[in-house]
Design a protein around this motif. Sequence first.
Motif, mmCIF file in Angstrom:
data_model
loop_
_atom_site.group_PDB
_atom_site.id
_atom_site.type_symbol
_atom_site.label_atom_id
_atom_site.label_comp_id
_atom_site.label_asym_id
_atom_site.label_seq_id
_atom_site.Cartn_x
_atom_site.Cartn_y
_atom_site.Cartn_z
ATOM 1 N N PHE A 1 32.784 7.530 -20.196
ATOM 2 C CA PHE A 1 33.426 7.634 -18.880
ATOM 3 C C PHE A 1 33.917 6.291 -18.325
ATOM 4 N N GLY A 2 33.624 5.202 -19.031
ATOM 5 C CA GLY A 2 34.108 3.892 -18.576
ATOM 6 C C GLY A 2 33.465 3.422 -17.288
ATOM 7 N N SER A 3 32.257 3.928 -17.012
ATOM 8 C CA SER A 3 31.568 3.519 -15.789
ATOM 9 C C SER A 3 30.214 2.911 -16.149
ATOM 10 N N PRO A 4 29.870 1.763 -15.573
ATOM 11 C CA PRO A 4 28.502 1.279 -15.762
ATOM 12 C C PRO A 4 27.534 2.315 -15.192
ATOM 13 N N VAL A 5 26.361 2.459 -15.818
ATOM 14 C CA VAL A 5 25.383 3.464 -15.365
ATOM 15 C C VAL A 5 24.081 2.751 -15.053
ATOM 16 N N ASN A 6 23.556 3.000 -13.863
ATOM 17 C CA ASN A 6 22.269 2.408 -13.495
ATOM 18 C C ASN A 6 21.151 3.322 -14.000
ATOM 19 N N LEU A 7 20.406 2.800 -14.978
ATOM 20 C CA LEU A 7 19.358 3.594 -15.630
ATOM 21 C C LEU A 7 18.384 4.213 -14.619
ATOM 22 N N GLN A 8 18.054 3.441 -13.592
ATOM 23 C CA GLN A 8 17.057 3.899 -12.607
ATOM 24 C C GLN A 8 17.532 5.130 -11.833
ATOM 25 N N GLU A 9 18.845 5.364 -11.814
ATOM 26 C CA GLU A 9 19.359 6.506 -11.035
ATOM 27 C C GLU A 9 19.426 7.793 -11.856
ATOM 28 N N ILE A 10 19.103 7.712 -13.142
ATOM 29 C CA ILE A 10 19.202 8.923 -13.982
ATOM 30 C C ILE A 10 17.935 9.770 -13.791
ATOM 31 N N PRO A 11 18.079 11.034 -13.363
ATOM 32 C CA PRO A 11 16.899 11.894 -13.262
ATOM 33 C C PRO A 11 16.376 12.218 -14.672
ATOM 34 N N VAL A 12 15.079 12.005 -14.870
ATOM 35 C CA VAL A 12 14.505 12.163 -16.215
ATOM 36 C C VAL A 12 13.235 13.013 -16.157
ATOM 37 N N GLU A 13 13.189 14.040 -16.997
ATOM 38 C CA GLU A 13 11.951 14.821 -17.176
ATOM 39 C C GLU A 13 11.692 14.912 -18.664
ATOM 40 N N GLY A 14 10.427 14.817 -19.051
ATOM 41 C CA GLY A 14 10.081 14.910 -20.466
ATOM 42 C C GLY A 14 9.532 16.280 -20.826
ATOM 43 N N ILE A 15 8.721 16.321 -21.892
ATOM 44 C CA ILE A 15 8.282 17.622 -22.421
ATOM 45 C C ILE A 15 6.768 17.832 -22.364
ATOM 46 N N ARG A 16 6.024 16.884 -21.736
ATOM 47 C CA ARG A 16 4.573 17.004 -21.701
ATOM 48 C C ARG A 16 4.085 18.315 -21.100
ATOM 49 N N GLN A 17 4.818 18.801 -20.097
ATOM 50 C CA GLN A 17 4.353 19.957 -19.316
ATOM 51 C C GLN A 17 4.727 21.292 -19.965
ATOM 52 N N ILE A 18 5.441 21.236 -21.102
ATOM 53 C CA ILE A 18 5.921 22.493 -21.711
ATOM 54 C C ILE A 18 4.754 23.254 -22.337
ATOM 55 N N LYS A 19 4.733 24.572 -22.072
ATOM 56 C CA LYS A 19 3.645 25.426 -22.586
ATOM 57 C C LYS A 19 4.231 26.445 -23.556
ATOM 58 N N PRO A 20 3.448 26.805 -24.582
ATOM 59 C CA PRO A 20 3.938 27.811 -25.532
ATOM 60 C C PRO A 20 4.381 29.105 -24.860
ATOM 61 N N ILE A 21 3.716 29.485 -23.770
ATOM 62 C CA ILE A 21 4.063 30.749 -23.093
ATOM 63 C C ILE A 21 5.536 30.727 -22.623
ATOM 64 N N ASP A 22 6.020 29.547 -22.206
ATOM 65 C CA ASP A 22 7.407 29.468 -21.729
ATOM 66 C C ASP A 22 8.389 29.543 -22.901
ATOM 67 N N LEU A 23 7.990 28.989 -24.037
ATOM 68 C CA LEU A 23 8.848 29.098 -25.218
ATOM 69 C C LEU A 23 8.944 30.559 -25.664
ATOM 70 N N GLU A 24 7.788 31.252 -25.543
ATOM 71 C CA GLU A 24 7.750 32.689 -25.915
ATOM 72 C C GLU A 24 8.634 33.529 -24.998
ATOM 73 N N PHE A 25 8.481 33.319 -23.678
ATOM 74 C CA PHE A 25 9.325 34.079 -22.738
ATOM 75 C C PHE A 25 10.794 33.740 -22.948
ATOM 76 N N GLY A 26 11.051 32.438 -23.159
ATOM 77 C CA GLY A 26 12.439 32.006 -23.392
ATOM 78 C C GLY A 26 13.044 32.773 -24.553
ATOM 79 N N ARG A 27 12.258 32.926 -25.613
ATOM 80 C CA ARG A 27 12.752 33.645 -26.802
ATOM 81 C C ARG A 27 13.128 35.082 -26.456
ATOM 82 N N GLU A 28 12.311 35.700 -25.593
ATOM 83 C CA GLU A 28 12.612 37.089 -25.199
ATOM 84 C C GLU A 28 13.945 37.199 -24.465
#
Length: 449
Positions: free
Chosen positions: A222-249
């Motif tokens: 995009f030709g724009s400098p990006v401030n790393l601190q402003e990027i919303p970031v979530e990881g995968i620690r909180q993911i549970k198998p039950i959500d993967l199962e429902f997602g599959r359904e």
Amino acid sequence: MLNQNEKNAPVRVGIIGLGTVGQGFLRLLLKNQGLIRERLGFPLALGGVCEKNPETLKGLTLPPECVVYREWKEMVLDPRISLVVELVGGLEPARSILLEAMKAGKSVVTANKALLARHGEEIFGAAASHGVDLGFEASVGGGIPILRTLRESLAGDRILRLAGIINGTANYILTRMSREGLEFETVLSEAQRHGYAESDPTYDIDGIDSAHKIAILATMAFGSPVNLQEIPVEGIRQIKPIDLEFGREFGYVLKLLGIAVDHGDSLDIRVHPSFLPENSLLSEVDGVFNAIELSGQALGPLLLYGRGAGGDPTATAVMGDVMECARGVFHGARAQVPALGFPFSGRIRRPLRPISAIFSEYYLRFMAQDQPGTLSYLAGILGDRGISIESVIQKGRDRGGSVPVVVTTHRATESQIRDSLAIIDASHHVTEKTVVIRIEDVSMEGSLS
Ligand SMILES: NC(=O)c1ccc[n+]([C@@H]2O[C@H](COP(=O)([O-])OP(=O)(O)OC[C@H]3O[C@@H](n4cnc5c(N)ncnc54)[C@H](OP(=O)(O)O)[C@@H]3O)[C@@H](O)[C@H]2O)c1
């Protein structure tokens, strides 16, 4: 800029840091020396190495002309070395290595995404002001040539959006959790035992590494400098198998995505786990593989898939950059295309959209009290805030007096969802904080809206 245009005089490259990628580069350079010479039209020699760990050096066979430096500064200032490859990782001394080498008039190559995402302005600025070349293809997607694709092949097209699976460790963990129904912690400790995850996996599983890479991708796209601190970031620690199962359904597969969208006056850049339709191309990218899908206004969709890490694949990206810089050294001229694909002074900063303003479809898992009226309460709160429900699954009974109720929604803003959940999660109708997972629109229709 040094000029080594003497007949048959090799361009001498120096490597600092002989770990996974450094040794991969060394192997490639020694194994393909003939091929590299044929393609360049002149020889590329290993002029020197610098490695902190003496044990590592003992195990390597180096060519006789290769100088072993005790300190990186000695190599950087040695006039016999024309171009410097930084493969130590981290912020310091990597930043000083690059800045000092460029100050000494040498082109540099790095694979260091953390450094470029945090200090890119300073480093790209130094390359421009010292008139040297800076290669960093290996910093995103390992061996996948995404940066050169953006910089050169797509230079004339407008990139509308980009979404990538750009962390192999996170993808490996999600793939195994999904296939085998295992808990996050179980897969993580196994991955650590087999060397697929670092002993400190924070950067990979908390999305920070993906944020570094999407910041670099978005800057180039995009030709724009990006401030790393402003990027919303979530990881995968909180993911549970039950959500993967429902997602599959519902027909979804979960991936940790880096996403960057051009809205014209603003950019939407974020990292988070996303449900993707199971028939989408990205949903088929499993294990440690990486893939980046983008949409060009004229081109339409493009997918690049391959090995996003590992010594040998990453070394191919480093080598491509080294050969490009070596041509510049040999011919006494800079590369024709600037490092970022546009002049450093031509960047226009655009604001990032806050996460509250993004539009998405959502997967919501409520742990609801097993009582009459709960479902209509949930639907009522969502409906009052303008969120329309696409489908509902309620299954099983009595998980400590509560049952999972899973709702998928039509498109809504994140703030509509957050407002609704603030009320629901404070009510007696649910027993736990609601799980929210965004469902990504992967139609790659683009944006600019
Ligand atoms: N590994 C991958 O698959 C991959 C993929 C894409 C990009 N990258 C990037 O490539 C870079 C290198 O990664 P890597 O995995 O090869 O790291 P690594 O295996 O940890 O190697 C780094 C090497 O540099 C040495 N070192 C540290 N400080 C030094 C100094 N001041 N002078 C000389 N040597 C020094 C380290 O020695 P000690 O061990 O004694 O500290 C180590 O041998 C990083 O920026 C990384 O983000 C890696």
